[in-house]
Scaffold this active site. Sequence first.
Site, PDB file in Angstrom:
ATOM      1  N   LYS A 155      -5.051   1.156  -2.971  1.00  0.00           N
ATOM      2  CA  LYS A 155      -3.844   1.530  -3.676  1.00  0.00           C
ATOM      3  C   LYS A 155      -2.629   1.540  -2.755  1.00  0.00           C
ATOM      4  O   LYS A 155      -2.726   1.867  -1.570  1.00  0.00           O
ATOM      5  CB  LYS A 155      -4.010   2.919  -4.291  1.00  0.00           C
ATOM      6  CG  LYS A 155      -5.140   3.009  -5.306  1.00  0.00           C
ATOM      7  CD  LYS A 155      -4.880   2.144  -6.522  1.00  0.00           C
ATOM      8  CE  LYS A 155      -5.977   2.283  -7.558  1.00  0.00           C
ATOM      9  NZ  LYS A 155      -5.682   1.507  -8.780  1.00  0.00           N
TER      10      LYS A 155
ATOM     11  N   ASP B 100      -3.411  -2.854  -5.150  1.00  0.00           N
ATOM     12  CA  ASP B 100      -3.026  -2.447  -6.504  1.00  0.00           C
ATOM     13  C   ASP B 100      -1.900  -1.416  -6.426  1.00  0.00           C
ATOM     14  O   ASP B 100      -2.072  -0.335  -5.861  1.00  0.00           O
ATOM     15  CB  ASP B 100      -4.246  -1.848  -7.204  1.00  0.00           C
ATOM     16  CG  ASP B 100      -3.984  -1.488  -8.656  1.00  0.00           C
ATOM     17  OD1 ASP B 100      -2.864  -1.703  -9.142  1.00  0.00           O
ATOM     18  OD2 ASP B 100      -4.923  -0.981  -9.308  1.00  0.00           O
TER      19      ASP B 100
ATOM     20  N   GLU C  70      -2.032  -6.605  -7.382  1.00  0.00           N
ATOM     21  CA  GLU C  70      -2.228  -6.207  -8.772  1.00  0.00           C
ATOM     22  C   GLU C  70      -1.141  -5.241  -9.247  1.00  0.00           C
ATOM     23  O   GLU C  70      -0.760  -4.318  -8.544  1.00  0.00           O
ATOM     24  CB  GLU C  70      -3.609  -5.552  -8.916  1.00  0.00           C
ATOM     25  CG  GLU C  70      -3.927  -5.063 -10.311  1.00  0.00           C
ATOM     26  CD  GLU C  70      -5.333  -4.491 -10.407  1.00  0.00           C
ATOM     27  OE1 GLU C  70      -5.575  -3.694 -11.333  1.00  0.00           O
ATOM     28  OE2 GLU C  70      -6.190  -4.830  -9.559  1.00  0.00           O
TER      29      GLU C  70
ATOM     30  N   GLU D  30      -4.301  -4.790 -17.168  1.00  0.00           N
ATOM     31  CA  GLU D  30      -4.862  -3.567 -17.731  1.00  0.00           C
ATOM     32  C   GLU D  30      -3.895  -2.892 -18.700  1.00  0.00           C
ATOM     33  O   GLU D  30      -4.308  -2.072 -19.523  1.00  0.00           O
ATOM     34  CB  GLU D  30      -5.259  -2.585 -16.625  1.00  0.00           C
ATOM     35  CG  GLU D  30      -4.098  -1.997 -15.848  1.00  0.00           C
ATOM     36  CD  GLU D  30      -4.554  -1.037 -14.767  1.00  0.00           C
ATOM     37  OE1 GLU D  30      -4.670   0.167 -15.052  1.00  0.00           O
ATOM     38  OE2 GLU D  30      -4.800  -1.492 -13.639  1.00  0.00           O
TER      39      GLU D  30
ATOM     40  N   ASP E  18      -8.881  -5.057 -19.943  1.00  0.00           N
ATOM     41  CA  ASP E  18      -9.854  -3.965 -19.863  1.00  0.00           C
ATOM     42  C   ASP E  18     -10.459  -3.780 -21.246  1.00  0.00           C
ATOM     43  O   ASP E  18      -9.725  -3.623 -22.227  1.00  0.00           O
ATOM     44  CB  ASP E  18      -9.158  -2.679 -19.397  1.00  0.00           C
ATOM     45  CG  ASP E  18     -10.122  -1.547 -19.108  1.00  0.00           C
ATOM     46  OD1 ASP E  18     -10.929  -1.210 -19.997  1.00  0.00           O
ATOM     47  OD2 ASP E  18     -10.067  -0.982 -18.004  1.00  0.00           O
TER      48      ASP E  18
ATOM     49  N   HIS F 243     -10.403  -5.671 -15.676  1.00  0.00           N
ATOM     50  CA  HIS F 243     -10.182  -4.352 -15.094  1.00  0.00           C
ATOM     51  C   HIS F 243     -11.259  -3.414 -15.627  1.00  0.00           C
ATOM     52  O   HIS F 243     -11.580  -3.435 -16.816  1.00  0.00           O
ATOM     53  CB  HIS F 243      -8.792  -3.841 -15.502  1.00  0.00           C
ATOM     54  CG  HIS F 243      -8.489  -2.449 -15.058  1.00  0.00           C
ATOM     55  ND1 HIS F 243      -8.728  -1.340 -15.855  1.00  0.00           N
ATOM     56  CD2 HIS F 243      -7.971  -1.977 -13.899  1.00  0.00           C
ATOM     57  CE1 HIS F 243      -8.348  -0.249 -15.200  1.00  0.00           C
ATOM     58  NE2 HIS F 243      -7.895  -0.615 -14.016  1.00  0.00           N
TER      59      HIS F 243
ATOM     60  N   GLU G  39     -15.083  -5.094 -11.037  1.00  0.00           N
ATOM     61  CA  GLU G  39     -14.436  -3.959 -10.386  1.00  0.00           C
ATOM     62  C   GLU G  39     -15.387  -2.771 -10.470  1.00  0.00           C
ATOM     63  O   GLU G  39     -15.692  -2.279 -11.560  1.00  0.00           O
ATOM     64  CB  GLU G  39     -13.107  -3.626 -11.070  1.00  0.00           C
ATOM     65  CG  GLU G  39     -12.431  -2.442 -10.413  1.00  0.00           C
ATOM     66  CD  GLU G  39     -11.024  -2.207 -10.912  1.00  0.00           C
ATOM     67  OE1 GLU G  39     -10.309  -1.429 -10.261  1.00  0.00           O
ATOM     68  OE2 GLU G  39     -10.629  -2.799 -11.941  1.00  0.00           O
TER      69      GLU G  39
END
Length: 378
Positions: free
Chosen positions: A170, A204, A230, A255, A278, A305, A330
């Site tokens: 992240k 991400d 992402e 997502e 997702d 996702h 993932e």
Amino acid sequence: MEIETVETVPLRRELDDRFANAQKWIDSREYCLVRIETADGTVGWGECWGPVAGNREIIDEYVTPWLTGQRVDSVERIHDDLVFKLRSSYHSYVPASVVSGIDIALWDAYGKSTGRSVSRLLGGRRRDEVRAYATGHFFRDVEDFGRLQSVIAEEARGHVDAGFTALKQKVGLSRHFPWGPEEDIELVRTVREAVGDGIDLMVDANHAYDLATAKRVANGLEGLDVRFFEEPVRPEVAYYADLSDDVDVPIAGGESWAFQHEFNRVLSENAAEYVQPDVTSAGGITSTDRVATLAHSENVQCVPHVFGSAVALAASLQVIATIPGEPMLEFDRTPNPIREDLAETPITNDGDVVSIRDEPGLGIEIDESVLESFRAEP
């Protein structure tokens, strides 16, 4: 195979330690599951994205009376009719998480009623296992950036030691800390140095940046061999298209988009090199499968996702079994007892590989005693 009952099941479990992405601090896991039972006793399970509130009420009070009595093998027709019905009622949006939860439960029940896995019903399996990447490396409750670097680097090395050959971390620190884009880039550099050059690394941002900052961060990531960047900006297609035109790091997103028509715009404007629907928020298995087919026709890889309970994980794997090209799974490695314990036989990894089950429906059975221990009060 008529649908006899539709039930929402709210689940919640507090976590011992909170963690964060650029959107929010996470101190619990909460899900709205959907349980559909047919007249012959076949049970299918689905999962909605997001909080229980809203999903539960729409399903219980609005969808259930309409859905009861319909045939469970009419999954795609029900999906399309439900989208039309909800759009007509809510005008400005369709609650895609509601459609998703219903759709997943229908596919599970349909598969179980025929004795076939969902992946078989979708047209055939391309693979029996999939490469998994470890999602983690969230922000922690620390006051010192050096301490955060140390914690994230240690976690990354642990995933590599466990056999993972791909990781996702992240960025977007400024949403919670007095650190900005330079520290974000440095945090990625920290992980790259911790795991070496032979590991695939994804980044991400959870749409933390404005367009100019996203370009700045993307340029900073170029020398760190990042496989994809992402959700760098808000999920507006024009922003993605602008960014993709201006930077060399591949852009990924999806997502926060739902249904085939939204992804069609993404692909037609060359706004992303990877698309990530997702199953719990894009419109269920039906829409995710359609998006994967559309992406393949546009020579873009679909990499779903996945960040939910055991139901979301099992449903995602069934779709991944059918996706052309080289999709990855993932595989969330953050603390989540609902993901780990809800299925009677949990889905686990062997190094960087996760097997895709070929049992009826989603391939899992819910442990009812565990379910009750997680059940939240209305």
